[in-house]
Design a protein around this motif. Structure first.
Motif, PDB file in Angstrom:
ATOM      1  N   ALA A 129      -3.208  15.414  -4.107  1.00 37.64           N
ATOM      2  CA  ALA A 129      -2.123  14.653  -4.746  1.00 37.64           C
ATOM      3  C   ALA A 129      -1.284  13.948  -3.675  1.00 37.64           C
ATOM      4  O   ALA A 129      -1.558  12.784  -3.345  1.00 37.64           O
ATOM      5  N   ARG A 130      -0.278  14.629  -3.174  1.00 35.81           N
ATOM      6  CA  ARG A 130       0.532  14.098  -2.083  1.00 35.81           C
ATOM      7  C   ARG A 130       0.891  15.251  -1.158  1.00 35.81           C
ATOM      8  O   ARG A 130       1.234  16.348  -1.626  1.00 35.81           O
ATOM      9  N   GLY A 131       0.862  14.974   0.151  1.00 33.50           N
ATOM     10  CA  GLY A 131       1.076  16.022   1.143  1.00 33.50           C
ATOM     11  C   GLY A 131       2.367  16.809   0.991  1.00 33.50           C
ATOM     12  O   GLY A 131       2.368  18.043   1.030  1.00 33.50           O
TER      13      GLY A 131
ATOM     14  N   ARG B  62     -11.921  -1.900  -8.331  1.00 36.34           N
ATOM     15  CA  ARG B  62     -11.103  -1.945  -9.550  1.00 36.34           C
ATOM     16  C   ARG B  62      -9.616  -1.888  -9.201  1.00 36.34           C
ATOM     17  O   ARG B  62      -8.795  -2.590  -9.784  1.00 36.34           O
ATOM     18  N   MET B  63      -9.253  -1.050  -8.243  1.00 37.20           N
ATOM     19  CA  MET B  63      -7.836  -0.951  -7.835  1.00 37.20           C
ATOM     20  C   MET B  63      -7.334  -2.298  -7.314  1.00 37.20           C
ATOM     21  O   MET B  63      -6.213  -2.723  -7.614  1.00 37.20           O
ATOM     22  N   ALA B  64      -8.173  -2.978  -6.542  1.00 39.70           N
ATOM     23  CA  ALA B  64      -7.786  -4.283  -5.985  1.00 39.70           C
ATOM     24  C   ALA B  64      -7.571  -5.296  -7.113  1.00 39.70           C
ATOM     25  O   ALA B  64      -6.602  -6.062  -7.114  1.00 39.70           O
TER      26      ALA B  64
ATOM     27  N   TYR C 217      -0.930  -0.836  -4.373  1.00 39.90           N
ATOM     28  CA  TYR C 217      -2.383  -0.609  -4.452  1.00 39.90           C
ATOM     29  C   TYR C 217      -2.629   0.892  -4.395  1.00 39.90           C
ATOM     30  O   TYR C 217      -3.082   1.448  -3.403  1.00 39.90           O
ATOM     31  N   ALA C 218      -2.274   1.597  -5.473  1.00 39.39           N
ATOM     32  CA  ALA C 218      -2.360   3.064  -5.547  1.00 39.39           C
ATOM     33  C   ALA C 218      -1.897   3.487  -6.928  1.00 39.39           C
ATOM     34  O   ALA C 218      -1.190   2.731  -7.605  1.00 39.39           O
ATOM     35  N   VAL C 219      -2.266   4.689  -7.311  1.00 35.98           N
ATOM     36  CA  VAL C 219      -1.666   5.229  -8.527  1.00 35.98           C
ATOM     37  C   VAL C 219      -0.295   5.836  -8.210  1.00 35.98           C
ATOM     38  O   VAL C 219       0.654   5.676  -8.959  1.00 35.98           O
ATOM     39  N   GLY C 220      -0.198   6.521  -7.066  1.00 34.82           N
ATOM     40  CA  GLY C 220       1.082   7.119  -6.667  1.00 34.82           C
ATOM     41  C   GLY C 220       2.022   6.033  -6.185  1.00 34.82           C
ATOM     42  O   GLY C 220       1.579   5.041  -5.619  1.00 34.82           O
ATOM     43  N   PHE C 221       3.338   6.199  -6.417  1.00 31.81           N
ATOM     44  CA  PHE C 221       4.283   5.165  -5.979  1.00 31.81           C
ATOM     45  C   PHE C 221       5.538   5.797  -5.378  1.00 31.81           C
ATOM     46  O   PHE C 221       6.606   5.204  -5.384  1.00 31.81           O
TER      47      PHE C 221
ATOM     48  N   PRO D  48      -9.715  12.270   5.463  1.00 27.45           N
ATOM     49  CA  PRO D  48      -8.527  11.447   5.738  1.00 27.45           C
ATOM     50  C   PRO D  48      -8.026  10.629   4.534  1.00 27.45           C
ATOM     51  O   PRO D  48      -8.083   9.408   4.561  1.00 27.45           O
ATOM     52  N   HIS D  49      -7.488  11.288   3.516  1.00 22.19           N
ATOM     53  CA  HIS D  49      -6.927  10.625   2.322  1.00 22.19           C
ATOM     54  C   HIS D  49      -7.903   9.579   1.753  1.00 22.19           C
ATOM     55  O   HIS D  49      -7.612   8.385   1.772  1.00 22.19           O
ATOM     56  N   VAL D  50      -9.015  10.067   1.249  1.00 20.87           N
ATOM     57  CA  VAL D  50     -10.082   9.172   0.778  1.00 20.87           C
ATOM     58  C   VAL D  50     -10.458   9.402  -0.683  1.00 20.87           C
ATOM     59  O   VAL D  50     -11.499   8.926  -1.135  1.00 20.87           O
TER      60      VAL D  50
ATOM     61  N   LEU E 164       0.829  -1.202   0.000  1.00 19.56           N
ATOM     62  CA  LEU E 164       0.000   0.000   0.000  1.00 19.56           C
ATOM     63  C   LEU E 164       0.867   1.256   0.000  1.00 19.56           C
ATOM     64  O   LEU E 164       2.055   1.198   0.307  1.00 19.56           O
ATOM     65  N   LEU E 165       0.236   2.387  -0.266  1.00 18.83           N
ATOM     66  CA  LEU E 165       0.990   3.643  -0.293  1.00 18.83           C
ATOM     67  C   LEU E 165       1.518   4.021   1.089  1.00 18.83           C
ATOM     68  O   LEU E 165       2.398   4.870   1.219  1.00 18.83           O
ATOM     69  N   THR E 166       0.998   3.376   2.136  1.00 16.10           N
ATOM     70  CA  THR E 166       1.478   3.645   3.492  1.00 16.10           C
ATOM     71  C   THR E 166       2.704   2.785   3.843  1.00 16.10           C
ATOM     72  O   THR E 166       3.283   2.943   4.913  1.00 16.10           O
TER      73      THR E 166
ATOM     74  N   VAL F  57      -8.260   4.017 -13.037  1.00 20.46           N
ATOM     75  CA  VAL F  57      -9.546   3.692 -12.398  1.00 20.46           C
ATOM     76  C   VAL F  57      -9.897   4.651 -11.260  1.00 20.46           C
ATOM     77  O   VAL F  57     -11.043   4.688 -10.829  1.00 20.46           O
ATOM     78  N   LEU F  58      -8.919   5.411 -10.770  1.00 23.00           N
ATOM     79  CA  LEU F  58      -9.255   6.343  -9.701  1.00 23.00           C
ATOM     80  C   LEU F  58      -9.272   7.796 -10.154  1.00 23.00           C
ATOM     81  O   LEU F  58      -9.436   8.709  -9.361  1.00 23.00           O
ATOM     82  N   THR F  59      -9.151   7.993 -11.463  1.00 20.62           N
ATOM     83  CA  THR F  59      -9.122   9.358 -11.990  1.00 20.62           C
ATOM     84  C   THR F  59     -10.412  10.118 -11.659  1.00 20.62           C
ATOM     85  O   THR F  59     -10.378  11.215 -11.099  1.00 20.62           O
TER      86      THR F  59
END
Ligand code: GLV
Ligand code: GLV
Length: 325
Positions: free
Chosen positions: A237-239, A296-298, A74-78, A284-286, A51-53, A99-101
Motif C-alpha cells: 500500500a504505502r510505506g 491504462r494508467m497513462a 499517475y497513481a491510485v494513491g494520492f 522497488p515499488h512495482v 507522479l506519486l513521487t 486498472v491497477l487492482t
C-alpha cells in the motif's frame, strides 16, 4: 493549453495529450524532479500530470499560479498531494483507480508466496553454490493453502487479494476496515474483525489501506508483538502505514517469520538493517508495473487532464465534492 508532465509515462497517454494540445513540455530525464525544479517547471501551467513521487503542496500550487485547474496523478494513491489545499483553491486532483487492482493484488500474492516458501532466499542460496543436495531441514517455510489471511483495508485491492486467495488456495479471510464489505463476505466467507483480532489470528497479514493521518504507523511495535511468530507480513500500500524500524526489529527478534514489502517508509531510502535480513523480499515499488496496467494508467491520467481542461468534470476526480471555485 499549457500543460506539463513531470516524467515520461507510457506512450499511449502521451499520444492522447499530443493529439489534444500539440507539443507540450515534459521532464524527459529518467529521474524525479527535485522540489525546486518542480516549482520552476509548473509555473504558469493550466494543468500538470504528476507522479506519486512528486510532493504537491501549497508552494507548488502557488508556483503553478491561478490558471492551474488540475493535478492529474499517475497513481491510485494520492497522499503525495495536499488535496485539502487543492480543494480550497478550486484545483482538481485526479487518480487512476481500478486498472491497477489486479496487478497490485497479484504482486501482493507473489510476495506472500515468495516469503512463505523462501523463494528469494533459496534462489540466492543456490546461486551461491551452497546447495549440496536435498535436505530434510533445508529451507522449510510456511503453509499457505487453508491458512488464515488477514486483509487490513478491504477496498478494491484488498478484496481482490482475498478473493484470489480464498478461491484459489482455500484461505480463511479475516478483514479489518471501517466499512462492512458485504460482497466480500458473501464471495469468500470473510469475517470482519478488529485489527487486534486480525493480527492475533492471521497466518498472513496484508496491508491495503490508503495512507492518511489515521493509518500512519498503523502497524508498529505493539502490532508486530501480537502477530504469530509464523506470520508473513505484506505491504503493497504505502510505506508510512508501517513503522519500518519496528518492522526490522520484529524480524531481527523473530517476532514474525518474514516480510514482503513493495513500499517503504522513506522511499527510496530503507530502514537500517532491512537489507541484511534474509527473510524480507523487497521489490522497488512495482506493484502496478505491468505493460497493460501502466498503459491504462497513462491513458486515464491523460484523459483526466484533458477532461478538466476542456471543462468537463473528470471521472476520477478525488475532490469533486470539496472543490471551491
Ligand atoms: C502506486 O503506488 C499507486 O498508488 O498507483
Ligand atoms: C485502491 O484502489 C483500493 O481501493 O484498494
Amino acid at each position: 493549453m499549457n500543460i506539463y508532465v513531470t516524467r515520461e509515462i507510457p506512450k499511449g497517454g502521451l499520444e492522447m495529450l499530443r493529439e489534444k494540445f500539440g507539443k507540450f513540455e515534459m521532464n524527459t530525464e529518467d529521474r524525479m524532479l527535485t522540489q525546486n525544479e518542480l516549482l520552476e517547471r509548473v509555473r504558469g501551467r493550466d494543468g500538470v500530470l504528476c507522479l506519486l513521487t512528486d510532493k504537491i503542496d501549497a508552494a507548488v500550487f502557488d508556483a503553478a499560479g491561478p490558471e492551474c485547474k488540475i493535478f492529474s496523478n499517475y497513481a491510485v494513491g494520492f497522499n503525495n498531494i495536499d488535496v485539502a489545499e487543492a480543494s480550497r483553491r478550486g484545483i482538481m486532483v485526479t487518480n487512476t483507480p481500478g486498472v491497477l487492482t489486479e496487478a497490485t493484488a497479484d504482486l501482493a500474492i507473489a510476495l506472500l508466496f515468495a516469503c512463505a516458501r523462501r523463494i528469494v532466499e533459496g534462489d540466492a542460496f543456490t546461486r551461491a553454490g551452497k546447495f549440496k543436495g536435498w535436505g530434510p531441514l533445508l529451507m522449510i517455510g510456511q503453509d499457505i493453502t487453508g491458512k488464515t489471511l488477514g486483509i487490513v483495508g478491504a477496498g478494491r485491492i484488498g478484496s481482490n487479494v482475498a478473493l484470489k486467495m480464498a478461491k484459489g488456495f482455500g484461505m480463511k479471510i479475516l478483514y479489518a476496515d471501517t466499512f462492512k464489505n458485504t460482497e466480500l463476505e458473501k464471495e469468500t466467507g470473510a469475517e470482519k474483525v478488529d485489527l487486534e483480532t486480525l493480527l492475533r489470528q492471521s497466518d498472513f497479514v496484508s496491508i491495503h489501506v490508503n495512507l492518511t493521518p489515521e493509518t500512519t504507523h498503523l502497524i508498529s511495535e505493539k502490532e508486530f508483538s501480537i502477530m504469530k511468530p509464523s506470520c508473513v507480513f505484506i505491504n503493497t500500500a504505502r510505506g508510512p502505514v508501517v513503522d519500518e524500524k519496528a518492522l526490522v526489529k520484529a524480524l531481527q527478534e523473530k517476532k514474525i517469520f518474514a516480510a514482503g514489502l513493495d513500499v517503504f517508509e522513506n522511499e527510496p531510502a530503507l530502514a537500517p538493517g532491512l537489507t541484511e535480513l534474509p527473510n524480507v523480499v523487497i521489490p522497488p515499488h512495482v506493484a502496478s508495473a505491468t505493460f497493460w496496467t501502466r498503459t491504462r494508467m497513462a491513458e486515464m491520467a491523460a484523459k483526466n487532464l484533458i477532461d478538466a481542461l476542456e471543462g468537463r468534470m473528470p471521472e476520477f476526480c478525488v475532490n469533486k465534492d470539496q472543490l471551491k471555485r
